[in-house]
Enzyme design. Structure first.
Site, mmCIF file in Angstrom:
data_model
loop_
_atom_site.group_PDB
_atom_site.id
_atom_site.type_symbol
_atom_site.label_atom_id
_atom_site.label_comp_id
_atom_site.label_asym_id
_atom_site.label_seq_id
_atom_site.Cartn_x
_atom_site.Cartn_y
_atom_site.Cartn_z
ATOM 1 N N THR A 27 -8.231 14.697 1.801
ATOM 2 C CA THR A 27 -6.787 14.519 1.971
ATOM 3 C C THR A 27 -6.420 14.370 3.443
ATOM 4 O O THR A 27 -5.608 13.542 3.808
ATOM 5 C CB THR A 27 -6.042 15.770 1.448
ATOM 6 O OG1 THR A 27 -6.701 16.246 0.298
ATOM 7 C CG2 THR A 27 -4.597 15.453 1.141
ATOM 8 N N ARG B 140 -11.489 15.744 -15.050
ATOM 9 C CA ARG B 140 -10.262 16.447 -14.645
ATOM 10 C C ARG B 140 -9.383 16.834 -15.837
ATOM 11 O O ARG B 140 -8.741 17.874 -15.841
ATOM 12 C CB ARG B 140 -9.467 15.545 -13.707
ATOM 13 C CG ARG B 140 -8.266 16.187 -13.096
ATOM 14 C CD ARG B 140 -7.534 15.173 -12.241
ATOM 15 N NE ARG B 140 -8.204 14.884 -10.990
ATOM 16 C CZ ARG B 140 -8.180 15.682 -9.914
ATOM 17 N NH1 ARG B 140 -7.547 16.824 -9.965
ATOM 18 N NH2 ARG B 140 -8.785 15.325 -8.812
ATOM 19 N N ASP C 161 -18.463 18.891 -4.935
ATOM 20 C CA ASP C 161 -17.205 18.863 -4.165
ATOM 21 C C ASP C 161 -17.181 20.017 -3.152
ATOM 22 O O ASP C 161 -16.112 20.493 -2.739
ATOM 23 C CB ASP C 161 -15.988 18.927 -5.097
ATOM 24 C CG ASP C 161 -14.731 18.302 -4.493
ATOM 25 O OD1 ASP C 161 -14.798 17.806 -3.351
ATOM 26 O OD2 ASP C 161 -13.681 18.339 -5.161
HETATM 27 ZN ZN ZN Z 1 -11.569 14.369 -4.564
#
Ligand code: ZN
Length: 383
Positions: free
Chosen positions: A99, A227, A285
């Site tokens: 991000t 997800r 991740d």
């Molecule tokens: Zn991601």
């Protein structure tokens, strides 16, 4: 450097090979045979005594210089060290920004990746970040791929997420073309790892980008495909068309309660739905933030641990031998293929000597070797 002979290991290459001896010379695996007779002062001999030997894990998505920052500077996650990866059995992490590509840059990521390499971890990285047009080191995606060794693709380019820069279809096509041609010139895969969020549109921007172009579907490699159930169905459909898809292993009880499909369950569901197994990968991740939003507001955050991959492998083994083999392939051979890391992800002569030894009962990690160098030996950290 003396060759190393590991005797009597139960090898999963990732397919099960049964008890074998394995000879390591320099950075590579020289031989894998039921019995290798070498004696004397010219070889190190390690008796595996029936321990399990698997390829070092290839982790397609990690954040070695930290992630987060959603919710302000107090929510930044820390950097990951060579020891963090070695103790988690990850010999080839692929690093990405996320991000925040403002206070974390590709220069910082590059330095960190080279630092990991110097300490024995065979790390790689993506150029770009969530935002489009992608941040680069040289000014262009294609130049980054051609000129900078550890850069093997672009990522995470974010779509269908309130944190994405809402890339246009044209922008996705352009990144696809630049990454593909850069990859062709450099002999790299040039894969684009796509962060897919909760957005209703799911993978439709990728389908649209492909429709009006000559790009192969394998250009895009969606991650976080587990997800939610809707995205999983969408991603399985995408994989049926030939693409690889990635499941994120790190999670929280809150994520699961909110509808995330646990990665192992997603893997089983994809296999049950006849998605070719080699198109399925799992990543940690690691270092990324696991934020929790309620009504659009951030209410909490924790860093994803690198150890989630090996933990998931243990869980798979407790279910069935078949699931263990499928999960192991999804953490080794499959991501190596998708990312064009031809020397990685398999226990096979000529491949890099990246390997893990696991206790036969508990599957606890006892030893880690990367390119012929021990990083973790008899439960002792050496990096
Ligand atoms: Zn991601």
């Amino acid at each position: 450097m003396k060759p190393t002979l590991i005797r009597n290991a139960h090898i999963h290459a990732p397919d099960p090979l049964g008890p074998q001896d394995i000879l390591i010379a320099g950075h590579s695996i020289a031989a894998v045979e039921p019995s290798i007779d070498l004696a004397g002062a010219h070889v190190h001999i390690l008796e595996a005594n029936g321990r399990i030997l698997v390829p070092g894990l290839v982790d397609a998505l990690t954040h070695p210089c930290g992630g987060g920052g959603e919710g302000g500077f107090g929510n930044r996650t820390p950097e990951l060290s060579a020891a963090d990866f070695a103790q988690a059995g990850i010999t080839s992490p692929v690093g990405a920004l996320g991000t925040d590509s403002i206070t974390r840059s590709l220069e910082v990521l590059f330095g960190h990746i080279m630092g990991l390499r110097a300490q024995g971890i065979d790390a790689y990285m993506y150029t770009g970040a969530y935002r489009v047009p992608p941040a680069t080191l040289t000014g262009e995606v294609m130049r980054d791929l051609v000129l900078i060794d550890p850069i093997i693709g672009v990522g995470e380019v974010a779509i269908s997420d309130h944190r994405s820069s809402a890339p246009t279809i044209e922008e996705l096509r352009r990144i696809g073309a630049d990454s593909r041609v850069g990859g062709i010139v450099a002999g790299k895969a040039g894969t684009i790892l796509v962060h897919v969020g909760d957005g209703e549109i799911g993978l439709s921007p990728l389908r649209e980008a492909l429709k009006g172009s000559d790009l192969p579907i394998t250009t895009f490699y969606p991650t976080h495909a587990n997800r939610n159930q809707r995205l999983l169905a969408d991603a399985m459909d995408f994989a049926r068309g030939g693409a690889a898809i990635d499941f994120t292993v790190s999670t929280t009880p809150e994520f699961i309660a909110d509808g995330e499909v646990p990665a192992l369950r997603a893997l089983r569901e994809a296999l049950t739905n006849d998605i070719p197994a080699d198109r399925l990968t799992m990543s940690s991740d690691a270092g990324g933030s696991l934020p929790h939003y309620k009504d659009g507001e951030l209410v909490g955050l924790q860093p994803a641990p690198p150890s989630s991959l090996i933990q998931s492998l243990r869980e798979a083994a407790s279910v069935s031998d078949e699931l263990f083999t499928a999960a192991l392939a999804a953490m080794t051979r499959n991501p190596a293929r998708v990312l064009g890391l031809a020397q990685k992800g398999r226990i096979h002569p000529g491949h890099d000597a990246d390997l893990l030894l696991l206790d036969a009962d508990s599957l606890a990690l006892t030893d880690v070797m990367c390119r012929g160098r021990w990083l973790f030996r008899d439960n002792q950290l050496l990096c």
